[in-house]
Scaffold this active site. Structure first.
Site, PDB file in Angstrom:
ATOM      1  N   ASN A   9       0.882  -1.177   0.000  1.00 20.03           N
ATOM      2  CA  ASN A   9       0.000   0.000   0.000  1.00 20.03           C
ATOM      3  C   ASN A   9       0.914   1.221   0.000  1.00 20.03           C
ATOM      4  O   ASN A   9       1.488   1.561   1.026  1.00 20.03           O
ATOM      5  CB  ASN A   9      -0.899  -0.032   1.250  1.00 20.03           C
ATOM      6  N   TRP A  10       1.024   1.833  -1.163  1.00 20.99           N
ATOM      7  CA  TRP A  10       1.966   2.947  -1.290  1.00 20.99           C
ATOM      8  C   TRP A  10       1.427   4.258  -0.712  1.00 20.99           C
ATOM      9  O   TRP A  10       2.154   5.249  -0.637  1.00 20.99           O
ATOM     10  CB  TRP A  10       2.354   3.149  -2.764  1.00 20.99           C
ATOM     11  N   LYS A  11       0.144   4.259  -0.353  1.00 26.56           N
ATOM     12  CA  LYS A  11      -0.454   5.489   0.212  1.00 26.56           C
ATOM     13  C   LYS A  11      -0.159   6.673  -0.712  1.00 26.56           C
ATOM     14  O   LYS A  11      -0.173   6.493  -1.931  1.00 26.56           O
ATOM     15  CB  LYS A  11       0.055   5.711   1.642  1.00 26.56           C
ATOM     16  N   HIS A  96      -9.676   1.682   4.592  1.00 30.49           N
ATOM     17  CA  HIS A  96      -8.430   1.809   5.350  1.00 30.49           C
ATOM     18  C   HIS A  96      -8.652   2.784   6.508  1.00 30.49           C
ATOM     19  O   HIS A  96      -9.382   3.769   6.362  1.00 30.49           O
ATOM     20  CB  HIS A  96      -7.307   2.302   4.428  1.00 30.49           C
ATOM     21  N   GLU A  98      -6.933   5.092   7.625  1.00 26.46           N
ATOM     22  CA  GLU A  98      -6.619   6.503   7.314  1.00 26.46           C
ATOM     23  C   GLU A  98      -7.775   7.171   6.600  1.00 26.46           C
ATOM     24  O   GLU A  98      -8.033   8.366   6.783  1.00 26.46           O
ATOM     25  CB  GLU A  98      -5.316   6.575   6.491  1.00 26.46           C
ATOM     26  N   GLU A 165      -6.027  -4.788  10.423  1.00 20.93           N
ATOM     27  CA  GLU A 165      -5.006  -3.768  10.654  1.00 20.93           C
ATOM     28  C   GLU A 165      -5.274  -3.031  11.967  1.00 20.93           C
ATOM     29  O   GLU A 165      -6.016  -2.046  11.983  1.00 20.93           O
ATOM     30  CB  GLU A 165      -5.020  -2.757   9.499  1.00 20.93           C
ATOM     31  N   GLY A 171       2.202   2.128  10.889  1.00 20.19           N
ATOM     32  CA  GLY A 171       3.196   3.195  10.758  1.00 20.19           C
ATOM     33  C   GLY A 171       3.913   3.528  12.058  1.00 20.19           C
ATOM     34  O   GLY A 171       4.605   4.532  12.158  1.00 20.19           O
ATOM     35  N   SER A 204       2.917  -2.254  10.429  1.00 24.00           N
ATOM     36  CA  SER A 204       4.362  -2.391  10.679  1.00 24.00           C
ATOM     37  C   SER A 204       4.910  -3.763  10.299  1.00 24.00           C
ATOM     38  O   SER A 204       5.751  -4.318  10.996  1.00 24.00           O
ATOM     39  CB  SER A 204       4.696  -2.049  12.135  1.00 24.00           C
ATOM     40  N   GLY A 226       4.771   1.255   4.823  1.00 23.31           N
ATOM     41  CA  GLY A 226       6.125   1.796   4.738  1.00 23.31           C
ATOM     42  C   GLY A 226       7.150   0.865   4.096  1.00 23.31           C
ATOM     43  O   GLY A 226       7.936   1.280   3.241  1.00 23.31           O
TER      44      GLY A 226
HETATM   45  P1  PGA Z   1       2.556   0.221   7.712  1.00 29.31           P
HETATM   46  O1  PGA Z   1       1.105   0.503   7.028  1.00 29.31           O
HETATM   47  O2  PGA Z   1       3.042  -1.066   7.113  1.00 29.31           O
HETATM   48  O3  PGA Z   1       3.396   1.400   7.288  1.00 29.31           O
HETATM   49  O4  PGA Z   1       2.339   0.127   9.170  1.00 29.31           O
HETATM   50  C1  PGA Z   1       0.185  -0.538   6.824  1.00 29.31           C
HETATM   51  C2  PGA Z   1      -1.068   0.013   6.216  1.00 29.31           C
HETATM   52  O5  PGA Z   1      -1.464   1.144   6.547  1.00 29.31           O
HETATM   53  O6  PGA Z   1      -1.712  -0.645   5.378  1.00 29.31           O
END
Ligand code: PGA
Length: 241
Positions: A9-11, A96, A98, A165, A171, A204, A226
């Site tokens: 997931n490159w966000k 997600h 976010e 998640e 993150g 993470s 990340g």
């Molecule tokens: P992260 O993000 O691996 O940077 O913790 C995971 C995600 O938000 O899908």
């Protein structure tokens, strides 16, 4: 047999040029990746076109990070299922944390987006997970089961991936214990009508914890933020032992 799905997931990272540079280093690392592992990159909208051309006939699938519930209309800033499928997108992340936290996504809009994705033959990756506060209050199970109940109304579970998640692990470098992720994912599976829905862990995930995560019997893959931005690191995750 449940499918293994490892997704990056490159966000809101990577321009078209950066996406191409990533592929140049990443693709050669997949030569010995077992065939049965589905590998996908969920990229920003602007990078989808160029990735689609480069990934054509490759083993890596393309994913997006959002889809609107209408097929078209006056929805400034949104994107439709047909716009995604036209450029070769096969998967889309929905719900997600976010999006829920910063963009007002609710279980109702998540449900609508899941239905729209499936209407366009996209496979949605539904994200569910609790905050630290909810976990500390002992509400994890209730929160997850409520999210699933509301998000999955009329959703076809034959064409679905779920990502567990825990928000406090995203993150932060603070990974959920693999055995605890396995327990919650088992709980998620017990709530489903279709037992072989692939359920990923996300939060993470790194090269140094992926082997332990994937050794858990309930965990069918990972949603990686990340650590998916750097080719060698994502390659190590995809090539977990
Ligand atoms: P992260 O993000 O691996 O940077 O913790 C995971 C995600 O938000 O899908």
């Amino acid at each position: 047999m449940r499918k293994i799905v490892i997704a990056g997931n490159w966000k809101m990272f990577k321009t078209q040029r950066e996406a191409s540079e990533f592929l140049q280093k990443f693709m050669p690392e997949l030569e010995n990746t077992p065939e049965e592992r589905e590998v996908l990159l969920c990229a920003p909208f602007t990078a989808l076109g160029i990735l689609s051309k480069s990934l054509h006939n490759s083993r890596v699938q393309l994913g997006a990070q959002n889809v609107h519930w209408e097929d078209e209309g006056a929805y400034t800033g949104e994107i439709s299922g047909s716009m995604l499928t036209e450029v070769g997108v096969r998967y889309v992340i929905v719900g997600h944390s976010e999006r829920r936290q910063y963009f007002g996504e609710t279980d109702e809009t998540v449900n609508q987006r899941l239905l729209a994705a499936q209407r366009h033959s996209l496979t949605p990756i539904l994200c569910v997970g609790e905050t630290k506060q909810q976990r500390d209050a002992g509400d994890t199970e209730l929160l997850i089961t409520t999210q699933l109940k509301k998000d999955l109304v009329e959703v076809d579970q034959q064409n679905l991936v779920i990502a567990y998640e825990p928000i406090w692990a995203i993150g932060t470098g603070d990974t959920c214990e693999a055995t605890e992720a396995n327990r919650v994912i088992g709980l998620i599976r017990s709530q489903l009508k279709v037992p072989d829905v692939p359920i990923q862990y996300g939060g993470s995930v790194k090269p140094n914890n992926i082997d332990e995560i994937m050794a858990q019997p309930e965990i069918d893959g990972a949603l990686v933020g990340g650590a998916s931005l750097e080719p060698a690191s994502f390659a190590r995750i995809v090539n977990y032992q």
